[in-house]
Design an enzyme around this catalytic site. Sequence first.
Site, PDB file in Angstrom:
ATOM      1  N   GLU A 110      -0.401   4.755  -0.654  1.00 29.73           N
ATOM      2  CA  GLU A 110      -1.166   5.997  -0.908  1.00 29.73           C
ATOM      3  C   GLU A 110      -0.275   7.213  -0.689  1.00 29.73           C
ATOM      4  OE1 GLU A 110      -4.583   5.543   1.578  1.00 29.73           O
ATOM      5  OE2 GLU A 110      -5.779   4.716  -0.053  1.00 29.73           O
ATOM      6  N   THR A 159      -2.138   6.226 -22.432  1.00 29.27           N
ATOM      7  CA  THR A 159      -2.135   4.882 -21.859  1.00 29.27           C
ATOM      8  C   THR A 159      -0.783   4.252 -22.170  1.00 29.27           C
ATOM      9  OG1 THR A 159      -3.226   4.043 -23.841  1.00 29.27           O
ATOM     10  CG2 THR A 159      -4.618   4.449 -21.926  1.00 29.27           C
ATOM     11  N   ARG A 202      -0.978  -2.551 -18.886  1.00 25.46           N
ATOM     12  CA  ARG A 202      -2.258  -1.843 -18.978  1.00 25.46           C
ATOM     13  C   ARG A 202      -2.295  -0.735 -17.928  1.00 25.46           C
ATOM     14  NH1 ARG A 202      -6.440  -2.785 -21.759  1.00 25.46           N
ATOM     15  NH2 ARG A 202      -5.202  -4.391 -22.757  1.00 25.46           N
ATOM     16  N   ASP A 217      -4.917  14.006 -25.576  1.00 28.63           N
ATOM     17  CA  ASP A 217      -5.050  12.608 -25.155  1.00 28.63           C
ATOM     18  C   ASP A 217      -4.251  11.763 -26.159  1.00 28.63           C
ATOM     19  OD1 ASP A 217      -5.784   9.985 -24.774  1.00 28.63           O
ATOM     20  OD2 ASP A 217      -7.914  10.398 -24.463  1.00 28.63           O
ATOM     21  N   LYS A 226      -0.765   0.599 -25.347  1.00 28.29           N
ATOM     22  CA  LYS A 226      -1.100   0.529 -26.784  1.00 28.29           C
ATOM     23  C   LYS A 226       0.212   0.548 -27.581  1.00 28.29           C
ATOM     24  CE  LYS A 226      -5.750   2.507 -26.269  1.00 28.29           C
ATOM     25  NZ  LYS A 226      -5.886   3.131 -24.937  1.00 28.29           N
ATOM     26  N   TYR A 251       0.855  -1.197   0.000  1.00 25.88           N
ATOM     27  CA  TYR A 251       0.000   0.000   0.000  1.00 25.88           C
ATOM     28  C   TYR A 251       0.877   1.228   0.000  1.00 25.88           C
ATOM     29  CZ  TYR A 251      -5.014  -0.221   0.009  1.00 25.88           C
ATOM     30  OH  TYR A 251      -6.308  -0.301  -0.410  1.00 25.88           O
TER      31      TYR A 251
HETATM   32  N1  DSN Z   1     -10.648   0.990 -25.702  1.00 25.50           N
HETATM   33  C1  DSN Z   1      -9.615   1.854 -26.229  1.00 25.50           C
HETATM   34  C2  DSN Z   1      -9.420   1.634 -27.668  1.00 25.50           C
HETATM   35  O1  DSN Z   1      -9.617   0.510 -28.093  1.00 25.50           O
HETATM   36  O2  DSN Z   1      -9.043   2.533 -28.394  1.00 25.50           O
HETATM   37  C3  DSN Z   1      -9.907   3.248 -25.930  1.00 25.50           C
HETATM   38  O3  DSN Z   1     -10.178   3.344 -24.581  1.00 25.50           O
END
Ligand code: DSN
Length: 440
Positions: free
Chosen positions: A69, A244, A253, A218, A247, A67
Site C-alpha cells: 500500500e 486498460t 488484465r 478513455d 486489449k 503488500y
Molecule cells: N468490457 C470491455 C469491452 O469489452 O469493451 C469494456 O469494459
Amino acid sequence: MTTASPDGPERLLARTVSDILASDPDVRDLLERESGRQRSTLQLIASENFTSPAVMAAGASVLTNKYSEGYPGRRYYGGNAVADEVESLARNRATTLFGAEHANVQPHSGASANLGAYMALVEPGDTILAMRLDQGGHLTHGSPVSITGKLYRFVAYGVTPATPDGSGERIDLDQVRDLAKRERPRLIVAGTTAYSRTIEPAAFREIADDVGARFMFDAAHPAGLIAAGEHPSPVGVADIVTFTTHKTLRGPRGGAILTGGDLAKAVDSAIFPGLQGGPLEHIIAAKAVAFAEAARPKFRAYAAQVRANASALAAALTGEGFRIVAGGTDNHLMLVDLRDFDAELTGKVAQEVLDRAGITCNRNQIPDDPRPPFVTSGLRLGTAAETTAGMREPEMGRIASLLARALRHREDEAELASVRGDVADLCREFDPYPDGRAVS
Ligand code: DSN
C-alpha cells in the site's frame, strides 16, 4: 552451486503451471480446458488479446505475496525495496511509451482507472459530458446502473444518423459542442467501447476549452494503437488519459492512468487511498513487461496489421451481405449490423450460433438499435487477438466466410459442426502459443 531448495521460488518459476497444479487437478483441468478453447476457436472479442508468456509469467510471480500500500518510496509496509523498483520501472516504461509526464499503474481495471480520474477531476454531483452507452460509450461513462451514474450528473452525446454511403454514425461533434455550451460540464469524456472510427482528441480539447471544462480520454480500446502511432495520441491533449492494459496493448488484465505533473498527486491519491488498497505488484510487473514489448518495432508492425486486418474483415463481411456500422473501420474493431444479412437474426442468437461454430464474439447494440441490450441487432468483432496469433488479410476473408456460413445454416447442426472443424483447422495453422505455453 545453487542454494535454492527444490520447492523454492526459482524452481517454481522453472516449472509449467500444469506441473505445479498437479496438486489441484480440478483447477489444472479447468485451465487446460480454457487454454484448449482459446487455441482451437477464433477469438474475435474486440477487447481481448493473447499476452506473451513473459507477461503471464510476471503475472504469476512471487509478487502476488507482497503488500505494498502506498507508492514507491512511500509505503505503509516493510520489505518493499523490490516492489518499489518494479512499480517505478512500470511507471517509467509507461511514461516513455506514451510520452506522458506521470503514470499511475495501480488501477486494477479500466473501471477503477475511470473512477480515479473522476475523483481527481470533479466532485460528486458535478456535470460530466460523455458518450451514450448504446451509441458506443462505456458503463463507467455514466450509465445509471454504474456507480458513476449515481455519483455524478452525466449528460450524453451520441453519433450522427446512419447514411446509405457510410459517412454517418460518427461522433456528433456539433452535438458535443451544443451540449457543452448548454450544460456547462466540469468534465468532457471521449472514449468508446464500440466505435470503429478514429477519435480526434484535439476536437474535444477545443470544445472543452471553449466551455472551461476538463477533458478526459478513455483510451481503453485504442491504447495499443496509440502506443504504436496507429491512432492520434490524446497524451498531452487531454488532462487525463485512462486505459486498460489487456486489449490492443496486449498486457495483463488491468488499468492505468496518464497525466501531467499538475494532476499527478490528485490522481495518485484518488487511486490509493481513495479507491483501492494494496496494489497488485505481480500485475504491475506484467504491465512493465507489456510496456517494454509495446515499445519494440515489432509491436508497431503488429498494430498496423491489426488495423489492416480489421479493414479486410469489414470488407469481406460486406461482401457476405452484412452492413458495417459507420461504413467500415479505422481501428481494431467493427460493429456488424445483422439486419441486412437477415432481418430475423438477433445479436443474441448470432453470438450463440457462432459459439457453437467455434467463433467467439459478443453481441452489441448498434446505434439506434430497435432491440434491447440483451438481444441487440449487432455483433462487435475485433482483430487484436488473431493478429497476435499471426493471421493476416487472407485469413480475414476465411473468417468472414466461416462466420456467414454458420449464420446462414444456423438450424443445421451438421453444417455448424463442419464450420467448427474448419475453424479448428484455421486455428491450428495460427496457434498463439505454438510451444504449448498457453498457461505457463
Ligand atoms: N468490457 C470491455 C469491452 O469489452 O469493451 C469494456 O469494459
